[in-house]
Scaffold this motif. Structure first.
Motif, PDB file in Angstrom:
ATOM      1  N   ARG A 291       0.832  -1.204   0.000  1.00 20.85           N
ATOM      2  CA  ARG A 291       0.000   0.000   0.000  1.00 20.85           C
ATOM      3  C   ARG A 291       0.866   1.253   0.000  1.00 20.85           C
ATOM      4  N   LEU A 292       2.178   1.070   0.105  1.00 17.87           N
ATOM      5  CA  LEU A 292       3.113   2.183   0.040  1.00 17.87           C
ATOM      6  C   LEU A 292       3.626   2.319  -1.389  1.00 17.87           C
ATOM      7  N   ALA A 293       4.598   3.208  -1.579  1.00 15.82           N
ATOM      8  CA  ALA A 293       5.258   3.299  -2.886  1.00 15.82           C
ATOM      9  C   ALA A 293       6.153   2.087  -3.071  1.00 15.82           C
ATOM     10  N   SER A 332     -10.409  -4.033   8.326  1.00 19.79           N
ATOM     11  CA  SER A 332     -11.666  -4.484   8.938  1.00 19.79           C
ATOM     12  C   SER A 332     -12.883  -3.688   8.491  1.00 19.79           C
ATOM     13  N   SER A 333     -12.715  -2.413   8.149  1.00 15.82           N
ATOM     14  CA  SER A 333     -13.870  -1.595   7.775  1.00 15.82           C
ATOM     15  C   SER A 333     -13.795  -1.103   6.336  1.00 15.82           C
ATOM     16  N   GLU A 334     -12.936  -1.695   5.532  1.00 10.86           N
ATOM     17  CA  GLU A 334     -12.745  -1.237   4.155  1.00 10.86           C
ATOM     18  C   GLU A 334     -13.660  -1.969   3.184  1.00 10.86           C
ATOM     19  N   ALA A 335     -14.222  -1.206   2.250  1.00 17.69           N
ATOM     20  CA  ALA A 335     -14.997  -1.803   1.165  1.00 17.69           C
ATOM     21  C   ALA A 335     -14.086  -2.140  -0.014  1.00 17.69           C
ATOM     22  N   SER A 336     -13.035  -1.353  -0.198  1.00 19.58           N
ATOM     23  CA  SER A 336     -12.060  -1.597  -1.256  1.00 19.58           C
ATOM     24  C   SER A 336     -10.733  -0.978  -0.843  1.00 19.58           C
ATOM     25  N   ALA A 337      -9.672  -1.370  -1.509  1.00 23.75           N
ATOM     26  CA  ALA A 337      -8.343  -0.835  -1.201  1.00 23.75           C
ATOM     27  C   ALA A 337      -7.461  -0.980  -2.429  1.00 23.75           C
ATOM     28  N   LEU A 359       2.437  -0.656 -10.745  1.00 28.84           N
ATOM     29  CA  LEU A 359       1.081  -0.860 -11.250  1.00 28.84           C
ATOM     30  C   LEU A 359       0.076  -0.694 -10.114  1.00 28.84           C
ATOM     31  N   ASN A 360      -1.140  -0.292 -10.458  1.00 25.81           N
ATOM     32  CA  ASN A 360      -2.206  -0.168  -9.465  1.00 25.81           C
ATOM     33  C   ASN A 360      -3.122  -1.382  -9.542  1.00 25.81           C
ATOM     34  N   TYR A 361      -3.423  -1.955  -8.382  1.00 23.18           N
ATOM     35  CA  TYR A 361      -4.302  -3.123  -8.297  1.00 23.18           C
ATOM     36  C   TYR A 361      -5.294  -2.887  -7.164  1.00 23.18           C
ATOM     37  N   THR A 362      -6.582  -3.019  -7.448  1.00 24.11           N
ATOM     38  CA  THR A 362      -7.632  -2.734  -6.473  1.00 24.11           C
ATOM     39  C   THR A 362      -8.315  -4.015  -6.033  1.00 24.11           C
ATOM     40  N   ILE A 363      -8.530  -4.141  -4.723  1.00 26.00           N
ATOM     41  CA  ILE A 363      -9.209  -5.323  -4.193  1.00 26.00           C
ATOM     42  C   ILE A 363     -10.520  -4.926  -3.515  1.00 26.00           C
ATOM     43  N   LEU A 440     -15.274  -4.406  -7.874  1.00 25.52           N
ATOM     44  CA  LEU A 440     -13.827  -4.216  -7.823  1.00 25.52           C
ATOM     45  C   LEU A 440     -13.104  -5.520  -7.492  1.00 25.52           C
ATOM     46  N   ALA A 441     -13.843  -6.522  -7.024  1.00 21.28           N
ATOM     47  CA  ALA A 441     -13.243  -7.821  -6.742  1.00 21.28           C
ATOM     48  C   ALA A 441     -13.133  -8.675  -7.996  1.00 21.28           C
ATOM     49  N   GLY A 442     -13.648  -8.189  -9.123  1.00 24.10           N
ATOM     50  CA  GLY A 442     -13.647  -8.946 -10.364  1.00 24.10           C
ATOM     51  C   GLY A 442     -15.056  -9.368 -10.752  1.00 24.10           C
ATOM     52  N   THR A 443     -15.147 -10.309 -11.659  1.00 26.47           N
ATOM     53  CA  THR A 443     -16.445 -10.789 -12.150  1.00 26.47           C
ATOM     54  C   THR A 443     -16.740 -12.172 -11.599  1.00 26.47           C
ATOM     55  N   LYS A 444     -17.932 -12.303 -11.022  1.00 26.56           N
ATOM     56  CA  LYS A 444     -18.387 -13.601 -10.514  1.00 26.56           C
ATOM     57  C   LYS A 444     -19.526 -14.089 -11.394  1.00 26.56           C
ATOM     58  N   SER A 445     -19.355 -15.233 -12.018  1.00 27.07           N
ATOM     59  CA  SER A 445     -20.388 -15.819 -12.870  1.00 27.07           C
ATOM     60  C   SER A 445     -21.001 -17.012 -12.157  1.00 27.07           C
ATOM     61  N   ALA A 446     -22.316 -17.054 -12.141  1.00 25.30           N
ATOM     62  CA  ALA A 446     -23.033 -18.140 -11.465  1.00 25.30           C
ATOM     63  C   ALA A 446     -23.515 -19.127 -12.506  1.00 25.30           C
TER      64      ALA A 446
END
Length: 602
Positions: A291-293, A332-337, A359-363, A440-446
């Motif tokens: 999460r740093l440089a 613990s309280s994050e929706a994304s990072a 590179l930037n990567y979001t979870i 932001l977590a990607g694509t979930k296919s059911a």
């Protein structure tokens, strides 16, 4: 950034002295209000010029009975502390203090200057007349040092006259304070303590008015693929001292796919470039997430999560794959990072160099999809559906989308619990589709919860009189989906078509019986001719009410007489040749209120 310097000499164990002093005072029957003049330690006694960093002061009973302490930094390791907090003196700097407990406090270092040593003085408060509570000893004096600065960007393509690169260095405080001139050099060696241009590339520096940033236009003569130490000085004389230092790498840009993924990882990413960025002896690249440089050399420090199980795989000189480590997680309280993905020529800490721009990567929390209701609807869309699952993002403006077989839902809304997603279907060719939700977590296919698009249509106009002649047959406009693949085969006033697509006017017997195997005398009363497909969602044709079909086998049935007055349904058949045999439901349009057509007597 944590700073420290070696300490020498014997330390007085102050806790025992304080305890003994307090005991004597109690024995004398005169307990003091405060344990005044306590000698205390600093956990870190060196830091950047300009301050802004935080140090911890500690000693037994240091702040007993003290609620809101104050502090001053005074020039000189042995300088006597001002008698009260409000007493000013040359070089005395006030500092913000936060009490942690009776024994410790956090101190934000003020704008200290290089070349000076400071005693830290603690006071019982910050009001006028607040007296001293404690102090550092000579061996605990605070010494400003050259800052380890943050350089942005710390990795880039080589600068050119046409494409200059601006580099900004910053630190936790005004690290350029009291410096009228600032210079810089780029060197592959360690930054010298005083300015020297020998074997280095010089650069012109501009500092901001707040003395917090230094800006350089990157020299165009730097070597591609190299990592440099960037060294900042308070002038260009050989006595000019080092103010700060950082690192800068000349490396190519790369791309990341996908750029989003679930918390706790285990998914695989592809990193690639249009250049051979791994051609120079790179056989086992290293990758860390932070999460740093991105540091300019590989690091195993706790702030960096290395990809190690399995190790990154070099596919070729331009491409590698990496499995996201399980330690790449949300708080613990994050929706994304957002994390930085850093690529190195190896995984040796402090040695392996950065070989690509960060590179930037979001979870985000991984979603689940359990059901969709209703499970089918018209191919032209427009139906509201509810998808049930978990971890659908609820924040305002959160990234979330859903699709059925690639056709996006519109008007998406998520409930407050993140367990249902409501949307409106858009058009899609008839058939079974997969339900997919993208965050932001990607694509979930059911795969186990399909949605079926049925061949629903809408007809306009939906009524016409019995025609007096063939020339009075009405044109009709039909909306639906999947029309692009239709091959019309009907012609006016002739036998019903035996191949290709057809549009029929039918009665209720058309929909009787087994839906997957139509009877050949299925209630067709008339056919459309001059079928013209306008788009995938619309077509026009002329309904031959004057030459109605007989009640026998519709395949090859010749027109007989006009269609009787009554209410019917417009039906589309993908391929007339399939009528009477086992065909999928999607081969026929579905009955719906929009497909009703009335032949009137007026």
């Amino acid at each position: 950034m944590r700073y420290s310097r070696p300490r020498t000499g014997n330390r007085l164990r102050r806790a025992g002295v304080v305890a003994a002093t307090t005991a004597l005072a109690v024995a004398a029957g005169a307990a003091p209000a405060f344990a005044a003049d306590v000698d205390f330690d600093l956990d870190v006694n060196a830091g950047p010029q300009g301050g802004g960093n935080t140090v911890t002061a500690s000693a037994s009973g240091l702040l007993a009975s003290v609620t809101t302490p104050g502090a001053r930094f005074v020039v000189g390791a042995n300088t006597t502390c001002p008698a009260t907090y409000s007493t000013t003196s040359a070089g005395s700097l006030t500092a913000t203090v936060t009490k942690s407990d009776d024994d410790t406090a956090k101190i934000v270092v003020p704008a200290v200057a290089l070349g000076s040593t400071y005693r830290v003085c603690m006071y019982v408060g910050t009001a006028t007349g607040s007296v001293t509570q404690g102090k550092t000893t000579a061996i605990e004096a605070y010494v400003p040092e050259a800052s380890t600065v943050s350089i942005t960007p710390n990795a880039a393509n080589p600068a050119t006259t046409a494409s200059p690169v601006s580099i900004v260095a910053s630190s936790s405080g005004p690290w350029l304070q009291n410096q009228s001139t600032v210079s810089a050099i780029f060197t592959s060696a360690t930054c010298p303590a005083t300015y020297s241009a020998t074997g280095a590339t010089t650069a012109t520096v501009t500092k901001n008015a707040a003395n917090t940033t230094a800006t350089i236009s990157a020299p165009t003569t730097l070597t591609n693929g190299a990592t440099y130490n960037v060294c900042y000085y308070n002038g260009t004389a050989n006595t000019s001292v080092l103010l700060g230092k950082g690192q800068y790498s000349l490396v190519p840009a790369v791309s990341l796919s996908p750029q989003f993924g679930p918390s706790a990882g285990t998914n695989t990413l592809i990193i690639q470039s249009s250049t051979n960025f791994m051609s120079s002896g790179v056989t086992a690249p290293g990758v860390i997430f932070t999460r740093l440089a991105c540091p300019n050399t590989y690091s195993n420090a706790s702030d960096y999560v290395g990809a190690s199980s399995p190790l990154p795989t070099k596919i070729n000189n331009m491409r590698l794959s990496v499995k996201v480590p399980a330690g790449v997680v949300l708080g613990s309280s994050e929706a994304s990072a957002q994390y930085k993905v850093c690529v190195y020529g190896g995984s040796t800490a402090g040695t392996s160099k950065l070989i690509a721009q960060p590179l930037n990567y979001t979870i985000a929390a991984s979603v689940t999809v359990s059901s969709i209701a209703p499970a089918s609807g018209p191919a032209q869309g427009g139906q509201e559906v509810v998808i049930t699952g978990t971890n659908f993002p609820t924040a305002e403006g959160a990234q979330v989308s859903a699709s059925l077989g690639g056709s996006e839902l519109t008007n998406i809304k998520v409930n407050d619990l993140g367990t249902t997603l409501t949307g409106t279907t858009t058009s899609h060719a008839p058939g079974a589709t997969t339900v997919s939700v993208t965050t932001l977590a990607g694509t979930k296919s059911a795969l186990g919860t399909p949605y079926a698009y049925t061949y629903g249509i809408t007809v306009s106009p939906n009524t016409a009189p019995v025609p007096a002649s063939a020339g009075a047959n009405p044109p009709i406009y039909i909306q639906g989906a999947g029309f692009s693949n239709l091959t019309p085969g009907a012609a006016p006033g002739v036998a019903a078509t035996t191949t290709g697509a057809a549009v029929y006017l039918v009665d209720n017997t058309w929909y009787a019986g087994n839906q997957a195997s139509r009877p050949v005398n299925a209630g067709a009363k008339a056919q459309c001719y001059d079928i013209t497909v306008i788009t995938d969602n619309e077509l026009i044709c002329t309904l031959d009410l004057y030459n109605g079909l007989g009640t026998a086998n519709i395949l090859g049935t010749a027109p007989t007489n006009t269609v009787p007055v009554g209410t019917y349904t417009i039906a589309i058949v993908n391929d007339v040749a399939a009528v009477g045999g086992p065909v999928a439901d999607v081969g026929f349009s579905r009955i719906s209120s929009g497909s009703t057509f009335t032949v009137a007597s007026y």
